[in-house]
Structures are given as structure tokens and as C-alpha cells.
Design an enzyme around this catalytic site. Structure first.
Site, PDB file in Angstrom:
ATOM      1  N   PRO A   2       0.597  -1.438   0.151  1.00 23.01           N
ATOM      2  CA  PRO A   2       0.165   0.630   0.149  1.00 23.01           C
ATOM      3  C   PRO A   2       0.917   1.359   0.250  1.00 23.01           C
ATOM      4  O   PRO A   2       1.977   1.423   0.816  1.00 23.01           O
ATOM      5  CB  PRO A   2      -0.687  -0.069   1.126  1.00 23.01           C
ATOM      6  CG  PRO A   2      -0.483  -1.425   1.441  1.00 23.01           C
ATOM      7  CD  PRO A   2       0.858  -1.785   1.281  1.00 23.01           C
ATOM      8  N   GLU A   3      -0.127   2.541  -0.668  1.00 18.18           N
ATOM      9  CA  GLU A   3       1.628   3.903  -0.926  1.00 18.18           C
ATOM     10  C   GLU A   3       0.524   4.238   0.655  1.00 18.18           C
ATOM     11  O   GLU A   3      -0.064   4.200   0.778  1.00 18.18           O
ATOM     12  CB  GLU A   3       1.031   4.118  -1.768  1.00 18.18           C
ATOM     13  CG  GLU A   3       1.485   3.034  -3.319  1.00 18.18           C
ATOM     14  CD  GLU A   3       2.054   3.346  -5.068  1.00 18.18           C
ATOM     15  OE1 GLU A   3       1.875   5.196  -4.218  1.00 18.18           O
ATOM     16  OE2 GLU A   3       1.927   2.929  -5.409  1.00 18.18           O
ATOM     17  N   ARG A 121      14.326   8.750  10.024  1.00 15.51           N
ATOM     18  CA  ARG A 121      14.519   8.114   9.023  1.00 15.51           C
ATOM     19  C   ARG A 121      13.675   8.094   7.808  1.00 15.51           C
ATOM     20  O   ARG A 121      14.282   7.695   7.003  1.00 15.51           O
ATOM     21  CB  ARG A 121      14.608   6.164   9.804  1.00 15.51           C
ATOM     22  CG  ARG A 121      15.739   5.856  10.591  1.00 15.51           C
ATOM     23  CD  ARG A 121      16.049   4.556  10.520  1.00 15.51           C
ATOM     24  NE  ARG A 121      14.684   3.703  10.750  1.00 15.51           N
ATOM     25  CZ  ARG A 121      14.752   3.458  12.105  1.00 15.51           C
ATOM     26  NH1 ARG A 121      15.593   3.769  12.855  1.00 15.51           N
ATOM     27  NH2 ARG A 121      13.322   2.488  12.462  1.00 15.51           N
ATOM     28  N   ASN A 162       5.262   2.597  -6.024  1.00 18.51           N
ATOM     29  CA  ASN A 162       5.432   2.502  -7.242  1.00 18.51           C
ATOM     30  C   ASN A 162       4.188   2.875  -8.426  1.00 18.51           C
ATOM     31  O   ASN A 162       5.317   3.842  -9.849  1.00 18.51           O
ATOM     32  CB  ASN A 162       5.890   0.473  -7.738  1.00 18.51           C
ATOM     33  CG  ASN A 162       6.535   0.621  -8.909  1.00 18.51           C
ATOM     34  OD1 ASN A 162       7.063   1.063  -9.361  1.00 18.51           O
ATOM     35  ND2 ASN A 162       6.136  -0.518  -9.429  1.00 18.51           N
ATOM     36  N   ARG A 258      12.205  -3.482  -9.038  1.00 18.89           N
ATOM     37  CA  ARG A 258      10.574  -2.970  -8.827  1.00 18.89           C
ATOM     38  C   ARG A 258      10.636  -2.831 -10.196  1.00 18.89           C
ATOM     39  O   ARG A 258      11.468  -2.513 -10.831  1.00 18.89           O
ATOM     40  CB  ARG A 258      10.640  -1.939  -7.821  1.00 18.89           C
ATOM     41  CG  ARG A 258      10.504  -1.727  -7.098  1.00 18.89           C
ATOM     42  CD  ARG A 258       9.626  -3.030  -5.497  1.00 18.89           C
ATOM     43  NE  ARG A 258       8.421  -2.640  -6.394  1.00 18.89           N
ATOM     44  CZ  ARG A 258       7.488  -1.738  -4.852  1.00 18.89           C
ATOM     45  NH1 ARG A 258       8.409  -0.992  -3.998  1.00 18.89           N
ATOM     46  NH2 ARG A 258       6.317  -1.660  -5.467  1.00 18.89           N
TER      47      ARG A 258
END
Length: 269
Positions: A2-3, A121, A162, A258
């Protein structure tokens, strides 16, 4: 995976359903049992997302950090609860709804300091009001790495995956293999603004739509896209199909394991 818009939708949903009242927390699978016992019956004080990370805050009891990874899923349900099906890592039960979490990459109880270390991070999140795009620009403008790789680096920008990577580069007419240091400040500002707009719309509608109105199926007289990710897109998973703007077959390669998609004509090298 999931984005970022998906995690922000979940945070908003859990905020509405669970924050401000005691929550029953359990781990039918058992892998989160000790942590769930510490949280059970306590009040969830906040739910928030940062990039692809979801955080449930329980005050002094700690913060649940969830990263869905490739296989993690939430299922949302209305009371009454039913018996667990499959490997349920964490179950939340509130006053009106209950939620099961299965297969996450991370589901752990952290201290505020440990949570801050995770966030530290990460790069700026286009969906957060506290985002500082200048941090990302400093990294990108000094890098020889391709933009396609930089946009997927969560330490550069948090939440972009992606689909958004491929689509924002197409919409801005930028070749994916362009080195970061070759990008102009004007191009960067356009990329950031476009990501903010696209991802906010993703939160609103629950899917990724990137095509302009003039390229919609209704206007172009084409069939709607059929894909488990949903949404109308220009290049993502359209290998070999004609570009919606110029007709050039959409190109594809692999980058860092990817899939990468682009139009060689609309995104010239």
C-alpha cells in the site's frame, strides 16, 4: 505494498472509530499477545500515519507501530464480533466497530523515543501538514541516483510507491532515469505539488487516479482500466499499450527489483 494514501485513510478511519474511548485489544494469533494485554481496555488517544507507517497512540501505555509490508491487511467490521478467521495478529474492538489486522511486516509496541527514531529516518510526507519538501530537495539535488530510485526511497520522500512514482514522472514529462542533480528547482517544485494533489485525492477517493479529465475513458471513448489497484493511470502496468496522449507504446524495465513504466516520447531522455 500500500502507498501512503492508504495508510492516511486508515488513520482517519481509526481516529473516527476508536480514538477517545477504551478499546479492547487482543491477538488471536498470539504473536502480539503480551503487548495487547498491556493495551486492552485503555483509551486510544490518537491515530496517525507517516508515509507507509501507521501509529496508534495509547498514552503512557505506548504506541503501536504498524507497517503492512507486501501482505498486511486490515479488515473493518461492524459489531457484533465474530470468531477470528486466519492468522489475526491484532484485533481492535470499539463501541460500534471492530478491526482485524493480518500479515503485517511490523506490529509492535514502541516508546515515544522509538517512534521518533522511525520517523527521523523518513523523508517528508506529502500528506502531512508538517512536511518540509526542502529536506527532500537537498537530497535529490545532490544525488547522481536516478529520480525513479530517489522517489521510491522512503528516506527521501515518505509514502510514495511504485504507482505514484511512475505517474508523477509521466505527468511532469520527466525521464525516470534522469539523475537527481540534473533536476531543476522548478521541476522539483512541480513534482512535489503534483504529489501533494494526487495523494490527497487518493485519500479522498480511496484509489489512485492520475489522468486528466480529457484523458478519461468517457471522453476518449475507451474501456475503463481493469486492475486490482483500480484507478485511471497513464503508464503504470500499461506495458506495450499506447500512451493515452501520444500513442507510443508504454515502456517497462526493472529498477532495484521493482517494475518501472514510462512513455519514451512524453518523457524523453
Amino acid at each position: 505494498m500500500p502507498e501512503g494514501h492508504t495508510l492516511h485513510r486508515l488513520a482517519r478511519l481509526h481516529e473516527r472509530r476508536y480514538v477517545g474511548a477504551p478499546v479492547e485489544v487482543s491477538s488471536p494469533q498470539g504473536r502480539f499477545a503480551a503487548e495487547a494485554a498491556r493495551l486492552d481496555g485503555h483509551v486510544m488517544t490518537a491515530a496517525e500515519a507517516y508515509g507507509k507507517h501507521l501509529f496508534h497512540h495509547y498514552g503512557p501505555q505506548g504506541i503501536v507501530h504498524i507497517h503492512l509490508g507486501l501482505y498486511g491487511t486490515f479488515t473493518e467490521n461492524v459489531l457484533p464480533v465474530t470468531e477470528p478467521v486466519g492468522q489475526v495478529r491484532m484485533r481492535l474492538v470499539g463501541g460500534t466497530h471492530w478491526t482485524d489486522l493480518r500479515g503485517p511486516n511490523r506490529c509492535e509496541l514502541l516508546t515515544p523515543a522509538e517512534t521518533e527514531a522511525i520517523v527521523a529516518r523518513l523523508g517528508p510526507d506529502p500528506l502531512r501538514r508538517d512536511a518540509d519538501p526542502e529536506r527532500a530537495w537537498k537530497r535529490i539535488s545532490r544525488s547522481r541516483t536516478s529520480l525513479a530510485a530517489l522517489l521510491m526511497d522512503q528516506s527521501v520522500i515518505a509514502g510514495v510507491g511504485n504507482v505514484y512514482r511512475a505517474e508523477v514522472l509521466y505527468r511532469q514529462g520527466i525521464a525516470p532515469m534522469l539523475p537527481g542533480k540534473a533536476l531543476s528547482r522548478e521541476q522539483w517544485e512541480a513534482i512535489w505539488a503534483d504529489l501533494c494533489e494526487l495523494m490527497r485525492e487518493g485519500v479522498r477517493v480511496g484509489r489512485i487516479d492520475t489522468v486528466a479529465p480529457e484523458h478519461s475513458p468517457e471522453v476518449m471513448g475507451r474501456a475503463p482500466r481493469k486492475d486490482r489497484h483500480g484507478g485511471e493511470v497513464y503508464v503504470y502496468r500499461r506495458t506495450g499499450q499506447p500512451c493515452l496522449v501520444c500513442g507510443t507504446p508504454v515502456a517497462h524495465t526493472e529498477l532495484a527489483g521493482r517494475n518501472l513504466y514510462w512513455c519514451p516520447t512524453c518523457q524523453p531522455s
